[in-house]
Structure formats: C-alpha cells, structure tokens
Scaffold this active site. Structure first.
Site, PDB file in Angstrom:
ATOM      1  CB  SER A 112      -0.906   0.007   1.233  1.00 58.65           C
ATOM      2  OG  SER A 112      -1.580   1.251   1.362  1.00 58.65           O
ATOM      3  CE1 TYR A 134      -6.815   4.082  -2.123  1.00 60.95           C
ATOM      4  CE2 TYR A 134      -5.251   4.371  -0.338  1.00 60.95           C
ATOM      5  CZ  TYR A 134      -6.347   3.733  -0.868  1.00 60.95           C
ATOM      6  OH  TYR A 134      -6.987   2.767  -0.156  1.00 60.95           O
ATOM      7  CB  THR A 160      -6.905   2.041  -5.174  1.00 64.53           C
ATOM      8  OG1 THR A 160      -6.133   0.880  -4.848  1.00 64.53           O
ATOM      9  CG2 THR A 160      -8.274   1.920  -4.522  1.00 64.53           C
ATOM     10  CE  LYS A 237      -7.706  -3.685  -3.983  1.00 65.36           C
ATOM     11  NZ  LYS A 237      -8.606  -2.803  -3.226  1.00 65.36           N
ATOM     12  CG  HIS A 261     -11.607   0.074  -0.662  1.00 66.16           C
ATOM     13  ND1 HIS A 261     -10.762   0.615  -1.595  1.00 66.16           N
ATOM     14  CD2 HIS A 261     -10.992   0.242   0.530  1.00 66.16           C
ATOM     15  CE1 HIS A 261      -9.691   1.110  -0.992  1.00 66.16           C
ATOM     16  NE2 HIS A 261      -9.806   0.897   0.307  1.00 66.16           N
TER      17      HIS A 261
END
Length: 365
Positions: A112, A134, A160, A237, A261
């Site tokens: 992440s 992100y 994402t 995603k 999510h």
C-alpha cells in the site's frame, strides 16, 4: 502480544477470533468494519456463500497443481496478498513480515502507498511486490513516487480508483479512532502526517488525512497519463461496472480487480462476487481479472476461478494472522489457504486453476 499456545487454526476464520483477543478494541473495529450500515461489507460474504460450484467427477485427478501465471509471472497459487495500510498497527514487524510470508508462499504482495514501512524495505525482503497507488494531488509528486517505486524493484502498479473520498466508517467515528503517533505513511513525501493523529469533530483523522493527501478528481485522462509513464504492468483496482472494466483495458490496463474495497467505501454497492461474471464477460479475455473483497478460504478462491477470475486477493485474514503471530502466523495462514485450495480443486475434479475456470456455477440458497 502474540499468541504462542493452543491448537493451530483450522481455517482462516479462526485467526479472526485470535486477533480480536490481542488487538485493542478500536484497532479491531478499524480492521473489521465497513462503511455506513455495513450492508456491502456483509453482502460480500453472503454473495460468495450463494455461489454453488458444480464439481466434475471421474476426472482422475489425485494431486491438483496450484501454480498459475499472473501478469506474465509464475506464482505458487492464484492468490495475492491485498494492499492494506498501516500494517505495523497490528504487529511491530508490519509490512516486511507479511511480504516475507508472501515470498515464502510464492505469491505476490501488494504494498500500500499508505504502508507504515518504506517501500524499499518491503522489496528488500525479496518478495514479488506490486505497488498500490492512490492518486496524489500533484502529478509531479506522482512522478517522483513512480521513480521511487520503479527503483525499489516493484513488478507492477495497482491504481485504486474507488476512493475519491474515504467512506464514512461509523465504527471509527464512534471510537474517535486515530493512528498512534509513531505510525506514519512511510511512502508519502515527508513521511509524517499530523492529520492522521489529530481529531476533528464528525471527521475521522484518517479521512482528514486522506482528503489532504489525495485528489478526488482522478479521471481517465490521468490514468492514460500514468500508462504513458509506467512501462511495467498496470492494474486498475476498484472496478464494479463492466463498462469501467472495458475502459480500463482500452487505456492499457493488463488487469482489473473487481472490488468494492472490502465494503469500506460506498455502502449499498453490490458485492464484488456479484459483478465478477459480468466484468469477465465484458473484457472478453483482453485483460486478467482478479476478485477482491470477502475472500476467506480456498473454496472462495475456487468460486472466483469458476466465475472466470484469474485469481483472488486475500486481505483481512492476512492482517488477522499477522496480528496473532507476525511472519510465522502469516506464513501458516497462506499455507492453510493453499491446502484448502488444493482440497477444493480435488473435490471439484480439477487438475489445476485453468480447469477450475471451466467449471459451472449456480446460485444457491
């Protein structure tokens, strides 16, 4: 505190009960909870439970093979460790421990952007790392991060796209949940993020932090810009609508992840498993398709394959296992998942994951 005694977990769900005993209540709620009334959170599980897989008989299969190929690389099974933020929140060894467990299991580890350990330390474990992104507010910062991720040796980029803003997570609001001061987003410029440790009435610190760091205005043009600057595999995603999956492929994605999510964003969105067959049909083999949200064992991976997915991402169970016993427990959980998948394939009459994708499914219950 780690659990070092007692019988070993017999299934991944057993790790949940153990993790709940070692984590502070507010941390457990942060991991376990969803957004709103948690309708979508619960729907992920019930949708998978309604998928009946029609086994084939007299196929002569005695020892199914789990190996598969994702994004042009061979893995030990069609599973990846989903991207999850701030893993040192549940265990001091955090991301490197879970990445090491993934390496030992022969599966990809999705790191992440909100990891609590720098990406360079994660890739140093030798794991096959895909980096989850992100969209930061400035393209120049995104470019700098891409260069860092590339230099660290990440194999793929996972963008994402279902978090324009952070979902309203009522458990975190009621608990006034905030990160402990020693936990920082180690991959963001500057590292520290005081918003994540503070407090604003009616807004969780994590939501305030997210809104400050990331833009809600991500568009297909941004994704195209990114594709032009990233030569390795690109994964999108957070896809639920088949039309979005088609558009992602048109932009240049090698894979899409069908995901809501984990029920943590739009409450009322359909279960990921419900939309998987439509997405598979829409892309028509032009890209790989992974299923995320609600995976809790080998039978769920079999269900995903039978509905047309190339693989599945497992999230919360890996954090449960990490909390219970660090790398050792995370590795045991992945071994257990592989054993469950091998049994499920054998019972379904499948020699390998490719055969599972030829199975039929029906709705039950």
């Amino acid at each position: 505190m780690e659990i070092t005694s007692g019988p070993p977990p017999a299934c991944l769900a057993d790790y949940a009960g153990l993790a709940r005993t070692v984590l502070p209540p507010d941390v457990w709620d942060y991991l376990d909870g969803g957004s709103g009334a948690e309708v979508t959170l619960g729907g992920n599980r019930s949708a998978l439970d309604r998928v009946g897989v029609l086994p084939r008989v007299l196929t002569g299969v005695t020892a199914p093979r789990l190996r598969t190929r994702l994004l042009g690389r061979d893995y030990a099974m069609p599973v990846g460790v989903a991207p999850m933020a701030y893993q040192r929140l549940v265990h001091p060894d955090g991301e490197p421990a879970l990445a090491t467990a993934a390496r030992e299991a022969g599966v990809p580890y999705l790191a992440s952007v909100l990891g609590s350990t720098p990406i360079e330390q994660v890739t140093a474990t030798g794991a096959d790392v895909w980096f989850q992104l992100y969209w930061l507010r400035h393209r120049s910062v995104v470019s700098d991060l891409l260069a860092r991720v590339r230099a660290a040796g990440c194999r793929a980029l996972v963008v994402t796209v279902d978090v324009p803003v952070l979902g309203r997570r009522l458990r975190d609001l009621r608990n006034a949940f905030r990160l402990p001061p020693e936990l920082v987003p180690a991959n963001l410029p500057g590292g520290r993020d005081d918003l994540a440790h503070g407090g604003t009435p009616g807004v969780t610190p994590l939501s305030a932090s997210h809104d400050a760091a990331f833009t809600p205005a991500l568009t297909w043009a941004d994704l195209r810009w990114l594709r032009e600057r990233w030569e390795l595999p690109l994964v999108v995603k957070g896809i639920l609508d088949p039309a979005d999956a088609v558009r992602a492929v048109d932009v240049g994605a090698q894979a899409v992840v069908v995901s809501n999510h984990g029920g943590r964003q739009l409450d009322g969105a359909p279960a990921s498993a419900t939309m998987l067959p439509e997405v598979v049909a829409a892309v028509g083999g032009r890209c790989e398709v992974l299923l995320d949200s609600g995976i809790r064992g080998g039978v769920d991976v079999l269900r995903a394959l039978a509905m047309g997915a190339d693989g599945a991402l497992v999230g919360r169970p890996m954090l449960w296992a990490l909390a219970v016993g660090g790398r050792r427990s995370a590795g045991a959980a992945l071994t257990l998942l592989a054993d469950e998948l091998r049994d499920a394939l054998a019972l379904a009459g499948c020699a390998d994951p490719a055969a599972a994708r030829a199975l039929r499914t029906v709705q039950v219950g």
